[in-house]
Enzyme design. Structure first.
Site, mmCIF file in Angstrom:
data_model
loop_
_atom_site.group_PDB
_atom_site.id
_atom_site.type_symbol
_atom_site.label_atom_id
_atom_site.label_comp_id
_atom_site.label_asym_id
_atom_site.label_seq_id
_atom_site.Cartn_x
_atom_site.Cartn_y
_atom_site.Cartn_z
ATOM 1 N N ASP A 133 -12.641 -8.976 3.677
ATOM 2 C CA ASP A 133 -13.877 -8.991 2.876
ATOM 3 C C ASP A 133 -14.529 -10.372 2.976
ATOM 4 O O ASP A 133 -15.753 -10.494 3.108
ATOM 5 C CB ASP A 133 -13.603 -8.650 1.400
ATOM 6 C CG ASP A 133 -13.795 -7.153 1.121
ATOM 7 O OD1 ASP A 133 -13.648 -6.347 2.056
ATOM 8 O OD2 ASP A 133 -14.106 -6.793 -0.041
ATOM 9 N N TYR B 247 0.786 -1.226 0.000
ATOM 10 C CA TYR B 247 0.000 0.000 0.000
ATOM 11 C C TYR B 247 0.824 1.285 0.000
ATOM 12 O O TYR B 247 0.258 2.372 -0.031
ATOM 13 C CB TYR B 247 -0.948 0.005 1.214
ATOM 14 C CG TYR B 247 -2.230 -0.754 0.961
ATOM 15 C CD1 TYR B 247 -2.230 -2.140 0.860
ATOM 16 C CD2 TYR B 247 -3.438 -0.079 0.825
ATOM 17 C CE1 TYR B 247 -3.400 -2.836 0.624
ATOM 18 C CE2 TYR B 247 -4.615 -0.770 0.596
ATOM 19 C CZ TYR B 247 -4.594 -2.141 0.496
ATOM 20 O OH TYR B 247 -5.763 -2.817 0.258
ATOM 21 N N LYS C 114 2.659 -15.866 3.474
ATOM 22 C CA LYS C 114 2.895 -16.647 2.262
ATOM 23 C C LYS C 114 4.392 -16.932 2.219
ATOM 24 O O LYS C 114 5.114 -16.482 1.314
ATOM 25 C CB LYS C 114 2.405 -15.847 1.039
ATOM 26 C CG LYS C 114 2.355 -16.633 -0.272
ATOM 27 C CD LYS C 114 1.225 -17.645 -0.358
ATOM 28 C CE LYS C 114 1.367 -18.487 -1.620
ATOM 29 N NZ LYS C 114 0.387 -19.602 -1.691
ATOM 30 N N ASP D 252 -6.555 -6.917 3.770
ATOM 31 C CA ASP D 252 -7.652 -6.331 2.999
ATOM 32 C C ASP D 252 -8.530 -7.439 2.427
ATOM 33 O O ASP D 252 -9.755 -7.402 2.531
ATOM 34 C CB ASP D 252 -7.069 -5.477 1.863
ATOM 35 C CG ASP D 252 -8.155 -4.884 0.988
ATOM 36 O OD1 ASP D 252 -9.118 -4.328 1.550
ATOM 37 O OD2 ASP D 252 -8.049 -4.994 -0.246
ATOM 38 N N ASP E 258 -3.700 -18.339 1.325
ATOM 39 C CA ASP E 258 -4.692 -19.115 0.570
ATOM 40 C C ASP E 258 -5.373 -20.134 1.471
ATOM 41 O O ASP E 258 -6.598 -20.301 1.450
ATOM 42 C CB ASP E 258 -4.051 -19.766 -0.673
ATOM 43 C CG ASP E 258 -2.710 -20.426 -0.415
ATOM 44 O OD1 ASP E 258 -2.182 -20.315 0.714
ATOM 45 O OD2 ASP E 258 -2.185 -21.080 -1.344
#
Ligand code: IPM
Ligand code: MN
Length: 355
Positions: free
Chosen positions: A253, A140, A192, A249, A225
């Site tokens: 959601d 970001y 990750k 982020d 994931d």
């Protein structure tokens, strides 16, 4: 009786349905602060798409300087259909997060009673965790660039910036949050490490180092994931999840959907040593603007989080309790805009009366 401090709160209703949901949030805020004898001053700011269209201002330095002096900021939504995506998001929302060094984005994922959950057989006891999202670094920061734009040889890079300081303060906050929350006393690092071998190596090493200082907290790790998979299959495994800005982020959601949708998902952009900002995590939903049909619960819950973070825990809990009471009453037919069976303002009225 609460402290005699007078809280200075900046209100940025913003775009689209932002002003409508903020209105209801303030109704409930006024009711609970009256009941708890909490004193406050509210100052409204007209930042957002309309002001930008009229004046070209997004976040003038003078306004930013004023905002630094508040105890908290209460934000509706940013995003206007006539403004190119990215301008207001970067110039206002992200700039506030960065300039005010709100390095934590705290997003509870909690399924309340009577809320339809898209996951089969999952109940409120299964879905109750919190995501601690790093909020000032990662992908970001705007690092990177473009070469030979518009040509067949165009090169675009977007770099993930991870600093030891930024990672450590975020992890520390998450460990301490897991301690304070005292649920399972478990912290899961979501990363990750199998691919992002520089960035998440820093995260992982720092995580294990800090874990020694927080020996009462169980630690766990999941790739991002797999985190998505477990959030759907076994959300009950999570207590506190800590992760970087981009992954945070995305998974929040998903989190919002399993807790009943954007209508109920609230978040806090927190600078534990400075000015924090609270918002419903959904967007400005322009197509519902002015119809009195948008769900204000996320904004109302954000007001509750704001009170809690300011140290008014009892008031914050009363807001949450009122929301739960409304959901349990069965009065709401749905949490989705236009299908609620109650208008935006009726929800605020009911909650203010039942606080
Ligand atoms: C959020 C939003 C923002 C983000 C956008 C609007 C810049 O999606 O608060 O989650 O990506 O952080
Ligand atoms: Mn988002």
């Amino acid at each position: 009786m609460s402290s005699q401090k007078t809280y200075k709160i900046a209100v940025i209703p913003g775009d689209g349905t932002g002003p409508e949901v903020i209105n209801e949030g303030l109704k409930v805020f006024k009711a609970v602060t009256a009941a708890e004898a909490i004193k406050y001053d509210l100052v409204h700011y007209d930042l957002g798409g309309e002001r930008y269209k009229k004046t070209g201002d997004i976040l003038p330095d003078s306004v930013l300087a004023e905002l630094r002096k508040f105890d908290a900021i209460y934000l509706g939504a940013i995003g206007h259909p006539d403004v190119k995506p990215g301008i207001l998001e970067k110039g206002l929302l992200l700039r506030l997060r960065f300039e005010l060094d709100q390095y934590i984005n705290l997003r509870p994922v909690k399924l309340y009673p009577n809320v339809p959950c898209p996951l089969k057989d999952k109940t409120p006891k299964d879905i109750d965790f919190v995501v601690v999202r790093e909020n000032t670094e990662g992908l970001y920061t705007g690092a990177g660039g473009v070469l030979k734009k518009g040509t067949p040889d165009e090169v675009a890079t977007q770099e993930s910036i991870n600093t030891r300081k930024g990672v450590e303060r975020c992890l520390r906050y998450a460990f301490q949050y897991a301690q304070k929350r005292a649920k399972d006393k478990k912290l899961t690092l979501c990363g990750k490490t199998n691919v992002l071998t520089y960035a998440f190596d820093l995260w992982e090493r720092t995580f294990h180092e800090l874990a020694r200082e927080y020996a009462d907290i169980k630690t766990d790790y999941a790739h991002v994931d797999a985190t998505c998979m477990w959030m759907v299959k076994n959300p009950e495994w999570f207590d506190v999840i800590v992760t970087d800005n981009m992954f945070g982020d995305i998974i929040t959601d998903l989190g919002a959907m399993i807790q009943g949708g954007m209508g109920i998902a609230a978040g806090g952009n927190i600078n534990p040593e400075g000015v924090s900002m609270f918002e419903p995590i959904g967007g400005s939903a322009p197509k519902y603007t002015g119809q009195n049909v948008i769900n204000p619960l996320a904004a109302i819950c954000a007001a509750g989080m704001m009170l809690e973070t300011l140290g008014e825990e009892k008031a914050g809990k009363r807001v949450e309790a009122a929301v739960i009471k409304l959901l349990e009453s069965g009065k709401l037919k749905s949490l989705d805009a236009g299908k609620m069976g109650m208008s935006t303002s009726q929800i605020g009225d009911w909650l203010a009366a039942n606080i």
